[in-house]
Every structure is written in structure tokens, then in C-alpha cells.
Design an enzyme around this catalytic site. Structure first.
Site, PDB file in Angstrom:
ATOM      1  N   HIS A  99       0.889  -1.092   0.002  1.00  0.00           N
ATOM      2  CA  HIS A  99       0.090   0.189   0.104  1.00  0.00           C
ATOM      3  C   HIS A  99       0.925   1.348   0.116  1.00  0.00           C
ATOM      4  CE1 HIS A  99      -3.450  -2.428   0.235  1.00  0.00           C
ATOM      5  NE2 HIS A  99      -4.243  -1.608   0.329  1.00  0.00           N
ATOM      6  N   ASP A 157      -5.936   4.868   9.779  1.00  0.00           N
ATOM      7  CA  ASP A 157      -7.488   5.116   9.579  1.00  0.00           C
ATOM      8  C   ASP A 157      -7.740   3.931   8.674  1.00  0.00           C
ATOM      9  OD1 ASP A 157      -7.124   7.482  10.548  1.00  0.00           O
ATOM     10  OD2 ASP A 157      -7.180   8.636   8.770  1.00  0.00           O
ATOM     11  N   GLU A 270      -9.638  14.177  14.575  1.00  0.00           N
ATOM     12  CA  GLU A 270      -8.944  14.407  13.188  1.00  0.00           C
ATOM     13  C   GLU A 270      -9.583  15.466  12.922  1.00  0.00           C
ATOM     14  OE1 GLU A 270      -8.507  11.469  10.461  1.00  0.00           O
ATOM     15  OE2 GLU A 270      -7.315  10.127  11.956  1.00  0.00           O
TER      16      GLU A 270
END
Ligand code: FAD
Length: 519
Positions: A99, A157, A270
Site C-alpha cells: 500500500h 485510518d 482528526e
């Protein structure tokens, strides 16, 4: 026999360097584990499967892929490459879940180790930790620990990332202000160094290796196991979003919330930026707003203004009286200075909250919008310069379009161990600004065009340098030694010193392009 295999790879590289090609598929030995003495298997057929990553920007074909059957396999491979490397130029990349954005887990003509092959999660309930193999995904760690009523404290996240991959960077989300990044919540590691040694390390044993590997961009060793601290897991989450049009008020409130004592504040803080209404209803972080709140959102007079969304959660358990949660949340929201009509709340399970991005991933995949180029740029910006960044980037460079979510949230530097390899700005409070943008296939020539997004990223980086903002890239991507030196600043010498100790022939993680420039 593994040395024999590597000799064959060396010969192949020599041949290809004089312009001939040798198709590795022709090698009789490689596909057959019995002649390689690995517990797992070496594969030279399906190398294309590990040649790209989430970024979809770089593509480097390795010569072979190791699917390790044991930690010994990894050590054996690395040791053989290490011994041959003065002559071969061969490299090794551990691949977590691929990723990365810029080929960081790729190894051109080298060997990629598929870390996902080696599995194992063991929860120690009494001592509140979990021992987990480096290639395990955080989603699986979550489910395994929840079975014992426990969970890690610090998250990313998105949970379909590998433990070894995030620990090689930092691992941050809205809990980092309180618990530090994931690398601050590790008790010990098992590591295969660039010489092929298998070493255990912690703050008290091989402490320098432990700190080098955490946030070390895969440069000092391959994490084969990590011990991660756990806490009692909450069952439910109250998820709250409020909007601001005034950046100063937005950051003041974020900084206020992260300054409060642990039990007197939210469990997660956040935020994100909404440029030109983009991102409020349309981007993948905002599925939250519908279907419950669309009327409220559209009724806000937000046209043409940059808005900022503060996002918070409060954890609780199923048997906690709801009025108590209501009161806690009310009292925390009380002093905040958001647009009064803009409070959005929802309640969901802890798993649903932590796994929120996956829901959107599935939607985007079904529309063919997940496997597109992602020229993401993640920056740490010091608190003292965040207003300059707002004026120069959100309100100027990006004023018309965002092409994806823009995250912004503050963290406390005191929660980071500055002896690890992770790099942060000097201010005690700094912000993560994550420009998580996609170049959509149908939009060539429009604002979403890949070249345009890359050009904007370069403009942003130039702006930061010219204004002396003291930014640091998170999950950095540089191609010259001068840029890497600038990134590490006074810590560059230590980084180089550690490389010479733990990976002296610079065979590990070539895709980071720090030492060997081979890729
Ligand atoms: P890979 O991309 O496979 O590897 C990354 C680097 O680590 C490579 O250099 C590789 O060689 C090295 N590596 C991999 N495994 C090991 C190992 N076992 N030992 C040593 N080195 C290893 N990051 C955050 O911090 N917070 C977030 O909220 C967040 N959200 C994300 C959401 C999405 C949709 C995506 C795509 C990424 C997100 N990330 C986030 C970034 C993520 O942390 C990085 O991509 C990270 O590299 C982990 O991905 P991976 O496991 O696939 O690692």
C-alpha cells in the site's frame, strides 16, 4: 541450493546488463521448492503480482518472489543475498500489503518477500499484549484481540495495512495525540537484519536496532514479529463532526482538545478540509454525512468558502447509560467555536468505526475507482506554520479542487520517541496534512489529471521550502541523497551509521531509494 539460485539470478543480471534477456521462467530450479531448501517457496512466474502498489505510479518487476514458510527462510534468503551482494547488486524488499505510493516495497530485478505468507497472532490477555507476525494486517489483529476483550491503542485510518509496513513508517490516526504513533506502542520486535541474523530487540535488549527499525523505512531489518500493547476494548463509539469556516478557530479547538488530560477529552481527534464543497458530500471520507444528514449539510451556506471539519469520537460500552455519554460529549463540545448548526453525530460499533475506510474501499472497487493512480502527499507541518500552509495551499494552490480527501490533525511530539528513525518537525505540536488524491480515469485533461496533481504536489513542496515551513514528509519520497539529507537533518549521520551496522551492503528496501539509487 539457495546460494545456487542466487548465483543464477546474478548471472541473469549480468546477461541483462549486456543487453540480452534471460527469462527466469526457463530456470528449471526456481519453481520447485524441493530443490531450494526453503520451508516455503520461491516463485519466478508471478512476479508481476508484486511489481506495483496502491500508488499505481511506479512498477518494478523483481526476479523472484519468496513466500516464506518460516523466519529461517527469510534469514536464509537475506544471508545469501548479503554474501553475494558485493558481486551481484541483488536487493531484497519485504512487502507487507503493497500500500505504498512510490514503489517503496518493490525490488527491481531483486527478490520480494511476501510477508503475508507468514501468519501468526497470539494474544496474551493477562499481560495485555499481542505477538503478531510482520505480515499480518491490522484488521486481523483487531478481530483476534477483540475476542479477548482487548485492542491496540493506536491505529491507522485504514486497517488493511501490514504491521511491519506501518511500523516501518510510524502508523498514525486520530489516537496518536494521546497514545503516540503505532511505533510508540511496541514492546519488542523480532528482526532479520541485512546480514541475515535473526535478532530479538526491545528498549532493553539490542535497543539501538529496536529504535532504528521503528520508522526505519525498512532500511535496517525485516520485522518478522512485533509485540504490541493492548488496552480494554470499548464496544461503541459516538462519532461527531462539526464545521468551521475560520481556520484559526478550527486549529485552536483541535489543539485545545489534544491538550486536555487523557480521560477528559475525546478518544480520537482528526479533521479534514473542504475546498469548494468538494469532500463534503462527494469524497470517500464523507459517506458519513449521508443518508442521515443531507438536508442539514445542504442547508449550510458554504458556497465558495474553504471549510474545515473537526472529527472526534468518544468510546463507551453497551451498558453505559446513553445520557452519560450525551453529557460528556456536550461538555466537551461546549467550549468549541464551530458553526452552531453544523453538529453531525452517529453511533456505531468500535469495529465499524475503526474499519470505516474499508466500507468505502468496497464501494470504490465496485466502480473501478480504487485501482487508479494515487499521487498522495503526506506532510507534517509545525503548529507555528500551519496558518501559512492554510493560506498558501488550501486557499491558494488548491483553491478550486482537491480530487480526494485532505486530512488535517495535530499530534504531540512528546508522544514520539525521538531515538527511533521516524522524523517529525521540531515544534511540540505538529499537524499531519494528508492530500489523499486520486487521478480518475475519466478525467484526463480535467483537474483530476495525474500530471496536474503531481504538478500541484510539487508546487506545494516548493511553497513549503520557499516559505521555510520546516515541513517533513510522512512516508517520504525523494530521489536524491541531498533531499534525503535535508529530510533527516541532524539525524542523517545516525541513520547512515545504523545502515552501516545493520545492512552494510545496502540490500534492504531498495524501493525507498535512499542508499543504493539502484531503482
Ligand atoms: P508496504 O507498502 O508493503 O511496505 C512499506 C515499506 O515498508 C516498504 O519499504 C517495505 O519494504 C517495508 N516493509 C514492509 N513490511 C516490512 C516488514 N515486515 N519489515 C520491514 N520492512 C517492511 N498510514 C498511516 O500511518 N495512517 C493511516 O491512516 C493510513 N491510511 C492509509 C490508507 C490507505 C487507503 C492506504 C493505501 C495507506 C494508508 N497509510 C496510512 C499508509 C500506510 O501506513 C503505508 O502505506 C505503509 O507502507 C503500510 O502499507 P503496507 O503494509 O502495505 O506496506
Amino acid at each position: 541450493t539457495s546460494v545456487l539460485l542466487l548465483l543464477l539470478v546474478v548471472i541473469s543480471r549480468l546477461i541483462s546488463s549486456v543487453g540480452l534477456t534471460l527469462d527466469l521462467k526457463l530456470w528449471p530450479c526456481i519453481p520447485y521448492p524441493q530443490c531450494l531448501a526453503f520451508d516455503g517457496r520461491m516463485d519466478s512466474f508471478n512476479t508481476h503480482l508484486v511489481a506495483s502498489d496502491f500508488g499505481n505510479l511506479d512498477r518494478h518487476l523483481p526476479a523472484a518472489v519468496l513466500h516464506p514458510g518460516s523466519v529461517t527462510d527469510i534469514a536464509k534468503l537475506v544471508k545469501s543475498v548479503y554474501e553475494l551482494s558485493p558481486y551481484s547488486g541483488l536487493t531484497v524488499a519485504a512487502r507487507g500489503h503493497g500500500h505504498s505510493i512510490h514503489g517503496q516495497a518493490q525490488a527491481l530485478n531483486g527478490v520480494v518477500i511476501e510477508m503475508r505468507t507468514l501468519r501468526g497472532i497470539h494474544v496474551d490477555r493477562d499481560n495485555a499484549y499481542v505477538d503478531v507476525r510482520g505480515g499480518e494486517l491490522w484488521i486481523d489483529v483487531l478481530h483476534a484481540t477483540l475476542r479477548e476483550g482487548l485492542a491496540p491503542k493506536s491505529w491507522t485510518d485504514y486497517l488493511y495495512l501490514s504491521v511491519g509496513g506501518t511500523l516501518s513508517n510510524g502508523g498514525i490516526s486520530g489516537q496518536a495525540f494521546q497514545h503516540g504513533p503505532q511505533i510508540s506502542n511496541v514492546q519488542q520486535l523480532e528482526v532479520v537484519t541485512g546480514k541475515g541474523e535473526i535478532l530479538n530487540c526491545s528498549r532493553h535488549q539490542n535497543g539501538d536496532l529496536f529504535q532504528a527499525v521503528l520508522g526505519g523505512l525498512g532500511q535496517f531489518g525485516i520485522i518478522t514479529k512485533a509485540r504490541i500493547e493492548l488496552e480494554p476494548a470499548p464496544q461503541r463509539v459516538r462519532w461527531i463532526r462539526v464545521l468551521y469556516s475560520d481556520f484559526a478557530a478550527f486549529t485552536r479547538d483541535q489543539e485545545y482538545l489534544i491538550s486536555l488530560p487523557k480521560n477528559s477529552t475525546f478518544d480520537y481527534v482528526e479533521g479534514f478540509v473542504i475546498v469548494n464543497n468538494e469532500g463534503l458530500l462527494s469524497n470517500w471520507r464523507s459517506s458519513y454525512f449521508s443518508p442521515q444528514n443531507p438536508v442539514k449539510v445542504s442547508s449550510l451556506d458554504t458556497k465558495g468558502r474553504v471549510l474545515y471539519c473537526l472529527e472526534m469520537t468518544k468510546n463507551y460500552n453497551e451498558h453505559d447509560p446513553l445520557h452519560v455519554i450525551d453529557e460528556k460529549v456536550e461538555s466537551l463540545l461546549g467550549p468549541l467555536d464551530f458553526i452552531p448548526a453544523s453538529v453531525f453525530t452517529t453511533d456505531l460499533s468500535y469495529v465499524e468505526f475503526l474499519d470505516r475506510v474499508h466500507t468505502t474501499e468496497l464501494k470504490l472497487r465496485s466502480k473501478g475507482l480504487w485501482e487508479v493512480p494515487h499521487p498522495w502527499l503526506n506532510l507534517f507541518i509545525p503548529k507555528s506554520k500551519i496558518a501559512d500552509f492554510d493560506a498558501g495551499v488550501f486557499k491558494d494552490i488548491l483553491r478550486n479542487t482537491t480530487s480526494g480527501p485532505i486530512l488535517i490533525y495535530p499530534m504531540n511530539r512528546s508522544k514520539w520517541d525521538n531515538k527511533t528513525s521516524a522524523v517529525t518537525p521540531d515544534d511540540e505540536i505538529f499537524y499531519l496534512v494528508g492530500l489523499l488524491r486520486s487521478a480518475l480515469p475519466s478525467s484526463a485533461g480535467s483537474d483530476h489529471n495525474l500530471d496536474l496533481l503531481i504538478d500541484q504536489n510539487n508546487q506545494i513542496l516548493r511553497f513549503c521550502r520557499e516559505q521555510g515551513l520546516g515541513e517533513k514528509q510522512y512516508m517520504p519520497h525523494y530521489t536524491t541523497e541531498a533531499d534525503w539529507k535535508h529530510h533527516f537533518g541532524s539525524r542523517w549521520e545516525k541513520f547512515v551509521e545504523r545502515k552501516a551496522i545493520y545492512d552494510p551492503n545496502a540490500i534492504l528496501a531498495p524501493g525507498q531509494r535512499i542508499f543504493n539509487g539502484r531503482q
